[in-house]
Structures are given as structure tokens and as C-alpha cells.
Design an enzyme around this catalytic site. Structure first.
Site, PDB file in Angstrom:
ATOM      1  N   SER A   1     -11.286  -1.355   2.771  1.00  0.00           N
ATOM      2  CA  SER A   1     -10.441  -1.630   3.944  1.00  0.00           C
ATOM      3  C   SER A   1      -9.956  -0.309   4.531  1.00  0.00           C
ATOM      4  O   SER A   1      -9.264   0.444   3.855  1.00  0.00           O
ATOM      5  CB  SER A   1      -9.229  -2.471   3.540  1.00  0.00           C
ATOM      6  OG  SER A   1      -9.646  -3.679   2.965  1.00  0.00           O
TER       7      SER A   1
ATOM      8  N   GLU B   1      -5.384   2.870   5.909  1.00  0.00           N
ATOM      9  CA  GLU B   1      -5.081   2.736   4.483  1.00  0.00           C
ATOM     10  C   GLU B   1      -5.726   3.897   3.724  1.00  0.00           C
ATOM     11  O   GLU B   1      -5.263   4.302   2.669  1.00  0.00           O
ATOM     12  CB  GLU B   1      -5.641   1.396   3.987  1.00  0.00           C
ATOM     13  CG  GLU B   1      -5.285   1.064   2.573  1.00  0.00           C
ATOM     14  CD  GLU B   1      -5.764  -0.326   2.166  1.00  0.00           C
ATOM     15  OE1 GLU B   1      -6.386  -0.422   1.104  1.00  0.00           O
ATOM     16  OE2 GLU B   1      -5.507  -1.304   2.892  1.00  0.00           O
TER      17      GLU B   1
ATOM     18  N   ARG C   1       0.839  -1.219   0.000  1.00  0.00           N
ATOM     19  CA  ARG C   1       0.000   0.000   0.000  1.00  0.00           C
ATOM     20  C   ARG C   1       0.869   1.263   0.000  1.00  0.00           C
ATOM     21  O   ARG C   1       0.573   2.253   0.664  1.00  0.00           O
ATOM     22  CB  ARG C   1      -0.959   0.019   1.202  1.00  0.00           C
ATOM     23  CG  ARG C   1      -1.907  -1.139   1.259  1.00  0.00           C
ATOM     24  CD  ARG C   1      -2.900  -1.154   0.101  1.00  0.00           C
ATOM     25  NE  ARG C   1      -3.670  -2.383   0.108  1.00  0.00           N
ATOM     26  CZ  ARG C   1      -3.310  -3.500  -0.524  1.00  0.00           C
ATOM     27  NH1 ARG C   1      -2.188  -3.534  -1.218  1.00  0.00           N
ATOM     28  NH2 ARG C   1      -4.062  -4.574  -0.486  1.00  0.00           N
TER      29      ARG C   1
END
Length: 341
Positions: A228, A324, A158
């Protein structure tokens, strides 16, 4: 002020001074130049599937609507040049329908092609970096366009150079994908392991990934969310062994460097936080990794909820979760981890 609610998947009530769709590079350059001359902050959005607005945005939001896909091939590879405004899932669907395989594990990830490299999106054993040939970037201060190869993008979990060096004053205009003609299925995660690698088709994997995601993730058109909310934490092998003493069934994924990736959703679930609510924001009842806009949540409701989740998990496991999702304040992106600490 103009309403931002339809332009991001959390659907939190927030406004921007102005919202402009850019359908060409010239338009991007023009809008950027105008905002600079007025000394206004600018924010580039694709489909707003990974952002949380904390306040009204006191500047110009530019929606990347650069469209188009071109396809070339040689004996071994398919090469796709995809403009940044293309919907990611529709691209995956298009590739499967055209007999081009390798993106099927990344089905139903929300957002645009131009956002995919920023997060190095990934799911079910495949990351964007695995299929990336290059990323095309426009320097808005000099109007020059340049390409970065996969190595230059500094992809991590990420993570990429687009969150750092190329965050301000640059926009991703296109991505280049390189997909092997000698297709090999990736069947490492979840129910995908049940498929026979000798007979499985890319379409079967695509359908299964869509089925899994739809069964456990809320549709942002029905319930506001940004997928998420937290990254899966990576801990040392020693820390992992310590946690495992008390939690035998701890899901874990050993990493190449000896560290261990844990499942953030499982950690949150063990804290009995599914359904937990602060203001209008709640932890999703089916998938603990997803925070939802249950009932007219504000950005601050989500921040308070994220803080509570982070603290609760830290107290139980000694692991601090990192968001995230990108946090946007009145003047631009801010450090999400600092905000929820």
C-alpha cells in the site's frame, strides 16, 4: 558503491556507499560507530518492504539480521520474544504451526519483525499494537538496551514513537508479543465476515488472508512495489457526509472519535487511475493503492506518479492522501508528504 536493488521490494536501481549485514548487537554497534567516525549517514533496513529510494544513498546501509524466536507461556498467554531480523510472515506461519494464535490476520505482510512496530502494521481488523507486549530498543549512542511497553510506543494508525523520538540513533532489536490462549477470531473485514466464529480455525483465517492478499497484491519478486503506497485517509464526519452525497457506495469505517476512515484504493479507483503510468512507474491494474515499478522506474518516476494521484484525488474528493511508504534521499529519510505535494 554497492547495488541496493536486491535489498528493497520496489527494486529501483539505486546504490549505497556500503551495505553490511548485522547478525549480532555487537556488530550493529561496531558498524554504527565506524560510520559515525567517518561522518557517514546510516540507514537500518529489514527487508526494505516499505521504502522508496529517491537517489543513491551516500552512506552505510545496515541490514538487520538478528534472528531467533523464544516462547514462554503461563495459564492465560503465550509470550514470544522475536529478534528484529526475523521475517514477519514466517513468524506468523511458525506461530500457527505451533498452536499459537492471534497473528493470522497479519499473514503475508512483507518485512521483518523489527519493522512491524515502526508502522504499527495492520490488516483485516488487527494491528501490531493489539499483540504487542514490548519493543526492545538499542540506543546506539550509549549502547544501552531498553524496553518500551505498548503505551510508551505511542501507536496510532501507521504511526509510532519510532517515527519520531526514536527514529535517529536507535534500532529495534526485538519485539515481545503476548497472545491469548483463549483465542477469539477477528472476522470484521472482507470475505472473513463469511466465516462462522464458532467453528472457524486460525489456520482457515491465515489461508484466507493469504489468498486475498495474493489475489490482489502483486508479488514484489515479480513486480517491484512497496505494498500500500498511501494511508487510508481519516476525515471529519461532516466531510464524509459531503462526499457521500455524491458517492452513495463510498466504503467507510467509523472511528471511535467520530471521524471516518475512507478507503484510499477506492478513491484512486474512482479517479480512473488504475494502469496510469508516468515513466516506468504505474498504478497497479488490480489494486489502485499499490504503485509499481513496471519498467525500470526511477525514484523520481514514482514521486511524479504519487504527486499526480494525490492531486487527482484531492480535486475530486477534497482529500489529500499521505504516503505510507518511507522516502529515503542521499542522506536519509525525508518527509514523504512534502516531497509529493
Amino acid at each position: 558503491m554497492q547495488n541496493l536493488q536486491p535489498f528493497h521490494t520496489f527494486h529501483i536501481q539505486s546504490n549505497a556507499r556500503e551495505i553490511i549485514e548485522a547478525h549480532s548487537i555487537e556488530q550493529l554497534q561496531q558498524v554504527w560507530a565506524n560510520s559515525k567516525s567517518e561522518n557517514l549517514p546510516t540507514l537500518f533496513l529489514g527487508q526494505g518492504s516499505n521504502v522508496l529510494f529517491l537517489d543513491d544513498f551516500n552512506g552505510i546501509v545496515i541490514l538487520n539480521r538478528l534472528m531467533g524466536i523464544t516462547h514462554e507461556q503461563d495459564a492465560n498467554f503465550h509470550y514470544l520474544h522475536v529478534n528484529g531480523g526475523e521475517n514477519w510472515h514466517k513468524l506468523v506461519e511458525w506461530s500457527i504451526n505451533n498452536g499459537i494464535y492471534g497473528l493470522e490476520n497479519l499473514a503475508l505482510i512483507p518485512g521483518c519483525a523489527g519493522s512491524a512496530p515502526i508502522q504499527n502494521i495492520g490488516a483485516y481488523g488487527v494491528e501490531f499494537k493489539d499483540v504487542c507486549d514490548y519493543v526492545e530498543v538499542l540506543n546506539l549512542n550509549t549502547n544501552e538496551t531498553f524496553r518500551l511497553d505498548t503505551e510508551q510506543c505511542e501507536f496510532g494508525y501507521r504511526e509510532s514513537i519510532f517515527k519520531h523520538r526514536y527514529q535517529q540513533g536507535y534500532v529495534i532489536t526485538a519485539v515481545g508479543l503476548k497472545l491469548k490462549k483463549d483465542w477469539q477470531p477477528i472476522l470484521k473485514y472482507g470475505s472473513l465476515v463469511e466465516f462462522d466464529p464458532k467453528t472457524v480455525t486460525a489456520k482457515q483465517i491465515f489461508d484466507e488472508v493469504c489468498h486475498i492478499r495474493q489475489s490482489k497484491l502483486p508479488d514484489p519478486n515479480e513486480v517491484g512495489n512497496a505494498g500500500s503506497f498511501f494511508k487510508n485517509p481519516v476525515v471529519s464526519s461532516e466531510h464524509f457526509e459531503e462526499i457521500k452525497k455524491h458517492h452513495e457506495n463510498l466504503p467507510h469505517f467509523p472511528q471511535a472519535d467520530g471521524s471516518v476512515k475512507l478507503a484510499a484504493g477506492w478513491l484512486i479507483d474512482q479517479c480512473n487511475l488504475k494502469g496510469f503510468q508516468i515513466g516506468g512507474a504505474a498504478v497497479h491494474k488490480k489494486q489502485a493503492l499499490v504503485l509499481i515499478n513496471k519498467n525500470g522506474a526511477t525514484g523520481q518516476d514514482v514521486v511524479k506518479l504519487a504527486h499526480h494521484v494525490r492531486q487527482t484525488v484531492a480535486e475530486k474528493f477534497g482529500v489529500y492522501l499521505q504516503p505510507e511508504v518511507r522516502f529515503i534521499s542521499a542522506t536519509g529519510e525525508v518527509n514523504s508528504e512534502q516531497i509529493i505535494t
